[in-house]
Scaffold this active site. Structure first.
Site, PDB file in Angstrom:
ATOM      1  N   CYS A  98       1.167  -1.607   0.129  1.00 27.25           N
ATOM      2  CA  CYS A  98       0.233  -0.098   0.285  1.00 27.25           C
ATOM      3  C   CYS A  98       0.892   1.402   0.214  1.00 27.25           C
ATOM      4  CB  CYS A  98      -1.045  -0.369   1.169  1.00 27.25           C
ATOM      5  SG  CYS A  98      -2.305   1.122   0.951  1.00 27.25           S
ATOM      6  N   HIS A 181      -3.357  -5.262   0.672  1.00 28.67           N
ATOM      7  CA  HIS A 181      -3.323  -5.606   2.245  1.00 28.67           C
ATOM      8  C   HIS A 181      -2.916  -7.076   1.668  1.00 28.67           C
ATOM      9  CE1 HIS A 181      -2.359  -1.633   4.215  1.00 28.67           C
ATOM     10  NE2 HIS A 181      -3.339  -1.153   3.251  1.00 28.67           N
ATOM     11  N   GLU A 183      -1.993  -8.198   4.062  1.00 31.14           N
ATOM     12  CA  GLU A 183      -1.557  -9.369   5.538  1.00 31.14           C
ATOM     13  C   GLU A 183      -3.469  -8.880   6.163  1.00 31.14           C
ATOM     14  OE1 GLU A 183      -1.259  -4.506   5.660  1.00 31.14           O
ATOM     15  OE2 GLU A 183      -0.871  -6.903   4.525  1.00 31.14           O
TER      16      GLU A 183
END
Length: 241
Positions: A98, A181, A183
Site C-alpha cells: 500500500c 493489503h 496481510e
C-alpha cells in the site's frame, strides 16, 4: 531469515500484528513515523548487554501501509526515502505494501497522486506471470484501502497486476510492490473501514464487501509473503560478484 519491518502506520496496532502473523521470518520492527529508520546495511548496533557488537544485517525488508501520503513534506518520510534509495542500491529485496508500494514507486522515479477512494474487498487481475503469484488464483480477491495511486510506473518497472483503479502491483529488479493489503484479517479490514471520514453510504458499501466468501478468497493472496521470502532466499544464495 531476518527482515526489517518498516512500520509507517502512524501508531495503529494492526500492521505489526498482521505482518508478524503472516510473515514466517524474524522481523525487526522500525516505527518510521516515530523516527525509527533502519540504519544503513551492515551498520554496527549497540552491544546487547555487553555481549559484543552485532550488526543490522537484513536479508530483506517490508514497508507497511500508512495514513500519510508519500508526497507529504515530513522529515521521517524524507529520511526513509533516503534509506530506501541506499537499500535498493545495495540490492536489498524489498516488498512494499500500500503506502510502501507508493513509496517504492516514488523513490524509483514513478509518480503518485491522490484520487478516488478504493475501500473494501476488491478483485485484482494479474498482468504477467511472476513467481510472486505462485499458488495464487487469477483474478484474486484482496482488501484495499487507499486514495493515493501510482499513476506512472518507474522506468524499467514491470506491471504485475491491475484493476479498474489502476496499478495494483509492480516489480523493479529485486523490488516488489503491491497496492492492496494481503496481510489484513477481517478485524483489521472492518476497523479500517470504520476509521474513514467518508459518507456513510460509502462506508456501508465497503462493509458489505466483508463477506465470509471474500474473507476466505483473500487467504490465497497471503502466499505473496511466502513467495517473497523465496525470492529473498534465492537472492541470498546467489554467489557474490
Amino acid at each position: 531469515m531476518h527482515l526489517a519491518l518498516v512500520d509507517a502506520s502512524l501508531a495503529t496496532p494492526h500492521a505489526e500484528r498482521n505482518f508478524k502473523r503472516e510473515v514466517d521470518a524474524s522481523l525487526t520492527v522500525f516505527n518510521a513515523n516515530e523516527g525509527e529508520i533502519p540504519p544503513p546495511l551492515g551498520s554496527p548496533a549497540p552491544p546487547p548487554q555487553g555481549d559484543g557488537h552485532r550488526h543490522f544485517t537484513f536479508d530483506g525488508a517490508i514497508i507497511s501501509g500508512s495514513q500519510s501520503s508519500v508526497y507529504d513534506d515530513r522529515p521521517w518520510i524524507q529520511e526513509l526515502s533516503r534509506w530506501v534509495e541506499g537499500a535498493i542500491a545495495d540490492n536489498l529485496p524489498i516488498l512494499g505494501v500500500c503506502w510502501g508500494h507508493q513509496l517504492l514507486a516514488q523513490v524509483l522515479g514513478g509518480t503518485v497522486k491522490g484520487g478516488s477512494y478504493e475501500l473494501g474487498y476488491v478483485e485484482v487481475e494479474q498482468e504477467v506471470d511472476d513467481p510472486i503469484w505462485d499458488g495464487i488464483a487469477n483474478p484474486f480477491t484482496v482488501f484495499a484501502t487507499h486514495s493515493d495511486h501510482v499513476v506512472a510506473l518507474p522506468s524499467g518497472a514491470t506491471l504485475l497486476a491491475s484493476n479498474e483503479t489502476g496499478v495494483q502491483a509492480f516489480r523493479h529488479e529485486q523490488v516488489y510492490a503491491v497496492q492492496f493489503h494481503p496481510e489484513y484479517d477481517l478485524q483489521t479490514a472492518e476497523a479500517m473501514i470504520h476509521s474513514k471520514d467518508l459518507p456513510q453510504s460509502d462506508l456501508q458499501a465497503a462493509l458489505d464487501t466483508c463477506t465470509e466468501a471474500n474473507v476466505e478468497a483473500a487467504r490465497s493472496p497471503k502466499r505473496i509473503f511466502g513467495n517473497f521470502l523465496d525470492h529473498v532466499d534465492a537472492l541470498r544464495r546467489q554467489p557474490s560478484v
